[in-house]
Write a protein that holds these residues in place. Structure first.
Motif, PDB file in Angstrom:
ATOM      1  N   ARG A 119      -0.545   6.074 -14.353  1.00  0.00           N
ATOM      2  CA  ARG A 119       0.162   6.114 -13.070  1.00  0.00           C
ATOM      3  C   ARG A 119       1.409   6.607 -13.312  1.00  0.00           C
ATOM      4  O   ARG A 119       2.225   6.007 -14.145  1.00  0.00           O
ATOM      5  CB  ARG A 119      -0.031   4.881 -12.050  1.00  0.00           C
ATOM      6  CG  ARG A 119      -1.373   4.797 -11.519  1.00  0.00           C
ATOM      7  CD  ARG A 119      -1.298   3.632 -10.631  1.00  0.00           C
ATOM      8  NE  ARG A 119      -1.206   2.410 -11.409  1.00  0.00           N
ATOM      9  CZ  ARG A 119      -0.718   1.243 -10.818  1.00  0.00           C
ATOM     10  NH1 ARG A 119      -0.784   1.184  -9.713  1.00  0.00           N
ATOM     11  NH2 ARG A 119      -0.493   0.105 -11.685  1.00  0.00           N
ATOM     12  N   VAL A 120       2.174   7.288 -12.464  1.00  0.00           N
ATOM     13  CA  VAL A 120       3.519   7.798 -12.525  1.00  0.00           C
ATOM     14  C   VAL A 120       4.348   6.595 -11.941  1.00  0.00           C
ATOM     15  O   VAL A 120       3.812   5.724 -11.065  1.00  0.00           O
ATOM     16  CB  VAL A 120       3.584   9.052 -11.531  1.00  0.00           C
ATOM     17  CG1 VAL A 120       5.181   8.965 -11.293  1.00  0.00           C
ATOM     18  CG2 VAL A 120       3.354  10.055 -12.030  1.00  0.00           C
ATOM     19  N   LYS A 121       5.636   6.237 -12.939  1.00  0.00           N
ATOM     20  CA  LYS A 121       6.236   5.343 -12.439  1.00  0.00           C
ATOM     21  C   LYS A 121       7.684   6.043 -12.187  1.00  0.00           C
ATOM     22  O   LYS A 121       8.220   6.797 -13.067  1.00  0.00           O
ATOM     23  CB  LYS A 121       6.633   4.542 -13.437  1.00  0.00           C
ATOM     24  CG  LYS A 121       7.661   3.332 -13.383  1.00  0.00           C
ATOM     25  CD  LYS A 121       7.762   2.397 -14.703  1.00  0.00           C
ATOM     26  CE  LYS A 121       8.622   1.299 -14.394  1.00  0.00           C
ATOM     27  NZ  LYS A 121       8.500   0.519 -15.651  1.00  0.00           N
ATOM     28  N   LEU A 122       8.255   5.784 -11.019  1.00  0.00           N
ATOM     29  CA  LEU A 122       9.572   6.411 -10.501  1.00  0.00           C
ATOM     30  C   LEU A 122      10.709   5.555 -11.242  1.00  0.00           C
ATOM     31  O   LEU A 122      10.559   4.368 -11.828  1.00  0.00           O
ATOM     32  CB  LEU A 122       9.738   6.356  -8.894  1.00  0.00           C
ATOM     33  CG  LEU A 122       8.555   6.765  -8.174  1.00  0.00           C
ATOM     34  CD1 LEU A 122       8.831   6.836  -6.817  1.00  0.00           C
ATOM     35  CD2 LEU A 122       8.096   8.380  -8.442  1.00  0.00           C
ATOM     36  N   GLU A 123      11.831   6.167 -11.111  1.00  0.00           N
ATOM     37  CA  GLU A 123      13.192   5.842 -11.655  1.00  0.00           C
ATOM     38  C   GLU A 123      13.459   4.433 -11.126  1.00  0.00           C
ATOM     39  O   GLU A 123      13.911   3.499 -11.882  1.00  0.00           O
ATOM     40  CB  GLU A 123      14.121   6.596 -11.646  1.00  0.00           C
ATOM     41  CG  GLU A 123      15.435   6.387 -12.398  1.00  0.00           C
ATOM     42  CD  GLU A 123      16.545   7.499 -12.327  1.00  0.00           C
ATOM     43  OE1 GLU A 123      17.854   6.905 -12.412  1.00  0.00           O
ATOM     44  OE2 GLU A 123      16.293   8.451 -11.679  1.00  0.00           O
ATOM     45  N   ASP A 124      13.230   4.096  -9.843  1.00  0.00           N
ATOM     46  CA  ASP A 124      13.367   2.828  -9.166  1.00  0.00           C
ATOM     47  C   ASP A 124      12.337   1.808  -9.643  1.00  0.00           C
ATOM     48  O   ASP A 124      12.644   0.588  -9.196  1.00  0.00           O
ATOM     49  CB  ASP A 124      13.611   2.878  -7.740  1.00  0.00           C
ATOM     50  CG  ASP A 124      12.435   3.330  -7.100  1.00  0.00           C
ATOM     51  OD1 ASP A 124      11.318   3.412  -7.707  1.00  0.00           O
ATOM     52  OD2 ASP A 124      12.438   3.627  -5.969  1.00  0.00           O
ATOM     53  N   GLY A 125      11.342   2.134 -10.337  1.00  0.00           N
ATOM     54  CA  GLY A 125      10.570   1.096 -10.737  1.00  0.00           C
ATOM     55  C   GLY A 125       9.377   1.334  -9.912  1.00  0.00           C
ATOM     56  O   GLY A 125       8.285   0.535 -10.490  1.00  0.00           O
ATOM     57  N   THR A 126       9.153   2.057  -8.982  1.00  0.00           N
ATOM     58  CA  THR A 126       8.005   2.147  -8.132  1.00  0.00           C
ATOM     59  C   THR A 126       6.775   2.638  -8.874  1.00  0.00           C
ATOM     60  O   THR A 126       7.306   3.574  -9.394  1.00  0.00           O
ATOM     61  CB  THR A 126       8.226   2.901  -6.892  1.00  0.00           C
ATOM     62  OG1 THR A 126       9.210   2.120  -6.085  1.00  0.00           O
ATOM     63  CG2 THR A 126       6.807   3.054  -5.904  1.00  0.00           C
ATOM     64  N   ASP A 129       0.233   4.772  -6.675  1.00  0.00           N
ATOM     65  CA  ASP A 129      -1.066   4.298  -6.592  1.00  0.00           C
ATOM     66  C   ASP A 129      -2.073   5.216  -5.886  1.00  0.00           C
ATOM     67  O   ASP A 129      -1.681   5.993  -5.170  1.00  0.00           O
ATOM     68  CB  ASP A 129      -1.118   2.830  -5.677  1.00  0.00           C
ATOM     69  CG  ASP A 129      -2.358   2.004  -6.015  1.00  0.00           C
ATOM     70  OD1 ASP A 129      -3.136   2.402  -6.813  1.00  0.00           O
ATOM     71  OD2 ASP A 129      -2.341   1.121  -5.427  1.00  0.00           O
ATOM     72  N   HIS A 130      -3.258   4.732  -5.854  1.00  0.00           N
ATOM     73  CA  HIS A 130      -4.501   5.436  -5.168  1.00  0.00           C
ATOM     74  C   HIS A 130      -4.069   5.526  -3.733  1.00  0.00           C
ATOM     75  O   HIS A 130      -3.681   4.647  -3.026  1.00  0.00           O
ATOM     76  CB  HIS A 130      -5.618   4.966  -5.581  1.00  0.00           C
ATOM     77  CG  HIS A 130      -6.901   5.840  -5.200  1.00  0.00           C
ATOM     78  ND1 HIS A 130      -7.473   6.909  -5.844  1.00  0.00           N
ATOM     79  CD2 HIS A 130      -7.588   5.705  -4.092  1.00  0.00           C
ATOM     80  CE1 HIS A 130      -8.363   7.534  -5.398  1.00  0.00           C
ATOM     81  NE2 HIS A 130      -8.529   6.952  -4.202  1.00  0.00           N
ATOM     82  N   GLY A 131      -4.479   6.694  -3.008  1.00  0.00           N
ATOM     83  CA  GLY A 131      -4.359   6.874  -1.705  1.00  0.00           C
ATOM     84  C   GLY A 131      -3.667   7.972  -1.116  1.00  0.00           C
ATOM     85  O   GLY A 131      -3.727   8.181  -0.085  1.00  0.00           O
ATOM     86  N   ALA A 132      -2.844   8.534  -1.908  1.00  0.00           N
ATOM     87  CA  ALA A 132      -2.411   9.901  -1.541  1.00  0.00           C
ATOM     88  C   ALA A 132      -2.589  11.003  -2.756  1.00  0.00           C
ATOM     89  O   ALA A 132      -3.888  11.186  -2.738  1.00  0.00           O
ATOM     90  CB  ALA A 132      -0.633   9.414  -1.901  1.00  0.00           C
ATOM     91  N   ARG A 133      -1.665  11.579  -3.302  1.00  0.00           N
ATOM     92  CA  ARG A 133      -2.221  12.396  -4.289  1.00  0.00           C
ATOM     93  C   ARG A 133      -0.822  12.556  -5.368  1.00  0.00           C
ATOM     94  O   ARG A 133       0.111  12.119  -4.977  1.00  0.00           O
ATOM     95  CB  ARG A 133      -2.690  13.717  -3.681  1.00  0.00           C
ATOM     96  CG  ARG A 133      -1.258  14.533  -2.969  1.00  0.00           C
ATOM     97  CD  ARG A 133      -1.684  15.815  -2.351  1.00  0.00           C
ATOM     98  NE  ARG A 133      -0.676  16.794  -2.057  1.00  0.00           N
ATOM     99  CZ  ARG A 133      -0.582  17.701  -1.237  1.00  0.00           C
ATOM    100  NH1 ARG A 133      -1.803  17.946  -0.682  1.00  0.00           N
ATOM    101  NH2 ARG A 133       0.488  18.573  -1.130  1.00  0.00           N
TER     102      ARG A 133
END
Length: 690
Positions: A119-126, A129-133
């Protein structure tokens, strides 16, 4: 596997892109029209009725499996193409070709849960997850491995299927600013390769002597925290190069896999025209370039009170002129059929606007137009997104009716076919290039020096008057031959080197007319200032030297005067000392450098150099500079009002009216009117035969 990809890549690049692009389409068709369809969204008993109506409306192809990975591979390693085979067969029954997609924008849930590290991890740590694209990391070797296994199975199954005309990779792939641990490792590997494993070379390039940033090992380097104030902008420049490269490489590897099994199907992806992201045109294996374009979604960039129902007059034209020059052809994979669901406000388009957009795409030279989507969805995130038919699956929407009208009009034009390049001499004489490199915008963005600076808007201040001139425009890269263009504009080209400046000099000496603008050649390719006065790299070319630059408050702009007319500016102004053979075209009026030049013109060799050292408030100065230039070099231009554009292709002249009032167009002598009237209403189209 990696060696195989490398061999395939080299073999592919040995082929001529122009020849590759031209073999896919019959120019006599002018353009083909298609529509998205999602068989997995509808009961199979409805498919045949849908395909029959598509055919009856005139569509020539459809588009499958964009987001269907969960249906294609319901369990890891277990594939199900039977349902897709039935859909392809039914489409073929109604003479509909198919664009097949690789589905990588939507990994199935089994993958996300079994392999959460993809999974992609954003700069802010988020962590997405599954459920979008688009939640999987292009930098993850595991995600790539799983993707390539699925794509290879899909390509083996459909690569030699004559019902499949082409492939779309992923969906609207963007540059991921991903902080996944694998992305960080990938960035270090990228830097080791770029700097030949010499950490001193990296330190020199990044200027790490500043603020004690020196690295002793590549392993000490982390992904830059772009939200952190004053983060090293040389590091961010390399990071953006790396991130764009990840997207490009992911697409290239998909394309090479498909190429193992397919020879007669084109391969593309559908980019969103974000011109500064840096990945568009970077995947060298793609057969040609394709974009997505939505025109009405809550902005008010149109003309007049209801302009938001028609859209920005140059949004499609600019995308055409940006995407076409890469390989000489392009298509539009998603074009809005009516209301959308994701904008800030989602109004109904003005009647006629959908048809206007299609003609705008066609006018620039496209080979196909596809709309998203056929049926309005009954569930999911895009429930309120219009389709060609309504929620009942039968009633044709207003936008659907306009698609049908356009298709019938194209059938009419096919009877009057002429070769693609059948265009008037006076039109071709106005052909102009805009030299573009996204890295200039990257560099400027980190050190704008004035909050009001906007690189894309600066470029548009030159693009907009060119379209009012009726000029064919190409956005080109440094890979192109400059000598193909009578005029070349180089706006805010901050990152340069001696070799590029010499190419500009050669272009001018051989008869080219070069327009350079402010902020050009201030820095080297790593974003470092030259050890010389500002602008010195181009002094021999412009004939000027720069004394200094100034920046003003937006509420108290300065004045620059040209031909006894005043123009305001505040964002950027360079104060010049002209050379002996420079003509001063504009001077500053109301600052302590009153009377000093800001715009100069010079004859050099067989050509000319115009230097525009100021960024005006509204682009009116830039317009007048270009008008004066084209008059001086004796290239006649048109004077179309903003909102009206004209292009030529296949022996046709196409005039489009995005303005809020009717426009009277005088047909050229001997022209034969085919579509529309000389008095063109708002959202109207006129087509004539030359």
């Amino acid at each position: 596997m990696k060696q195989l990809f490398s061999l395939l890549f080299l073999c592919f690049l040995s082929l001529s892109p122009q020849l590759q692009a031209q073999q896919w389409f019959n120019d006599k068709d002018l353009t083909q029209t298609g529509v998205y369809y999602y068989p997995e969204h509808w009961d199979e008993s409805q498919w045949e009725c849908d395909f029959k109506q598509m055919r009856d409306l005139g569509f020539e192809f459809t588009h499958f499996a964009e987001f269907a990975w969960a249906q294609l591979e319901p369990e890891e390693g277990k594939y199900d193409f039977a349902w897709l085979d039935r859909a392809v067969a039914l489409a073929a029954k109604y003479n509909l070709k198919v664009v097949m997609c690789t589905s990588t924008a939507t990994p199935p849930v089994w993958m996300t849960r079994k392999y959460p590290e993809i999974r992609v991890k954003l700069e802010d740590g988020t962590v997405l997850d599954h459920g979008a694209r688009q939640h999987a990391s292009f930098a993850s070797p595991l995600y790539r491995e799983l993707s390539y296994k699925m794509i290879e199975k899909l390509a083996q199954h459909y690569g030699k299927d004559s019902r499949i005309i082409g492939w779309q990779l992923d969906n609207e792939p963007a540059v991921q600013f991903d902080y996944n641990p694998k992305a960080e490792q990938g960035f270090r590997d990228f830097l080791r390769k770029k700097y030949n494993n010499h950490i001193k070379a990296l330190n020199d390039a990044w200027g790490t002597a500043f603020w004690s940033e020196v690295y002793s090992s590549f392993d000490e380097i982390t992904l830059p925290k772009t939200r952190q104030m004053f983060m090293n902008h040389h590091q961010i420049l390399d990071y953006r190069r790396f991130a764009a490269g990840q997207t490009n490489d992911f697409l290239d590897q998909q394309c090479l896999l498909i190429r193992k099994y397919s020879k007669d199907q084109w391969v593309v992806t559908n980019y969103i025209p974000n011109y500064d992201e840096g990945h568009i045109g970077g995947s060298k294996t793609l057969d040609f370039q394709v974009y997505t374009r939505y025109m009405v979604y809550g902005d008010n960039e149109g003309i007049g009170r209801r302009g938001y129902r028609v859209g920005n007059p140059l949004r499609i034209a600019k995308a055409n002129d940006f995407f076409r020059p890469f390989q000489g052809t392009y298509g539009v994979m998603e074009l809005q059929p009516g209301q959308v669901n994701w904008g800030s406000i989602n109004p109904q388009p003005l009647p006629g606007a959908v048809r206007l957009w299609m003609w705008s795409v066609f006018a620039g030279g496209s080979d196909f137009i596809c709309t998203y989507r056929y049926r309005q969805p009954l569930f999911g995130t895009e429930q309120y997104h219009y389709g060609i038919v309504d929620t009942d699956g039968v009633t044709v929407t207003p936008g659907g009716q306009e698609y049908q009208q356009f298709i019938e009009e194209i059938k009419l034009l096919r009877k009057h076919y002429a070769p693609r390049e059948d265009k008037p001499k006076e039109y071709l004489a106005r052909k102009t290039a805009i030299l573009h490199n996204h890295e200039n915008g990257w560099s400027i963005q980190r050190q704008k020096q004035n909050v009001t600076w906007d690189t894309e808007k600066h470029i548009d201040k030159y693009y907009r008057p060119l379209k009012s001139f009726g000029a064919p425009v190409d956005f080109i890269t440094e890979e192109k031959n400059f000598e193909d263009y009578p005029v070349m504009i180089v706006p805010a080209y901050q990152l340069a080197d001696k070799e590029l400046v010499q190419r500009w000099m050669d272009y001018v000496m051989q008869g080219g007319n070069l327009v350079l603008t402010c902020r050009t050649a201030h820095k080297d390719r790593m974003g470092r200032l030259f050890e010389a006065p500002f602008g010195s790299l181009i002094n021999d070319l412009t004939g000027n030297s720069m004394d200094f630059y100034d920046l003003l408050l937006p509420e108290d702009p300065g004045i620059i005067q040209m031909d006894e007319k005043n123009y305001t500016w505040n964002t950027w102004g360079e104060i010049l000392t002209p050379g002996k053979d420079s003509q001063v075209w504009a001077t500053y009026s109301n600052e302590f450098y009153e009377g000093k030049p800001g715009v100069t013109f010079r004859k050099l060799g067989k050509g000319t150099v115009t230097y525009v050292g100021v960024d005006s408030t509204d682009g009116s100065l830039e317009t007048e500079v270009l008008k004066k230039l084209y008059t001086t070099i004796q290239i006649p231009v048109m004077d179309l009002p903003y909102g009206v554009t004209m292009e030529y292709r296949n022996g046709f002249g196409i005039v489009l009216n995005y303005s809020d009032k009717p426009y009277k167009f005088d047909l050229p002598k001997g022209a034969n009117l085919l579509i529309g009237e000389e008095m063109i209403p708002t959202a109207g189209v006129l087509v004539f035969k030359i």
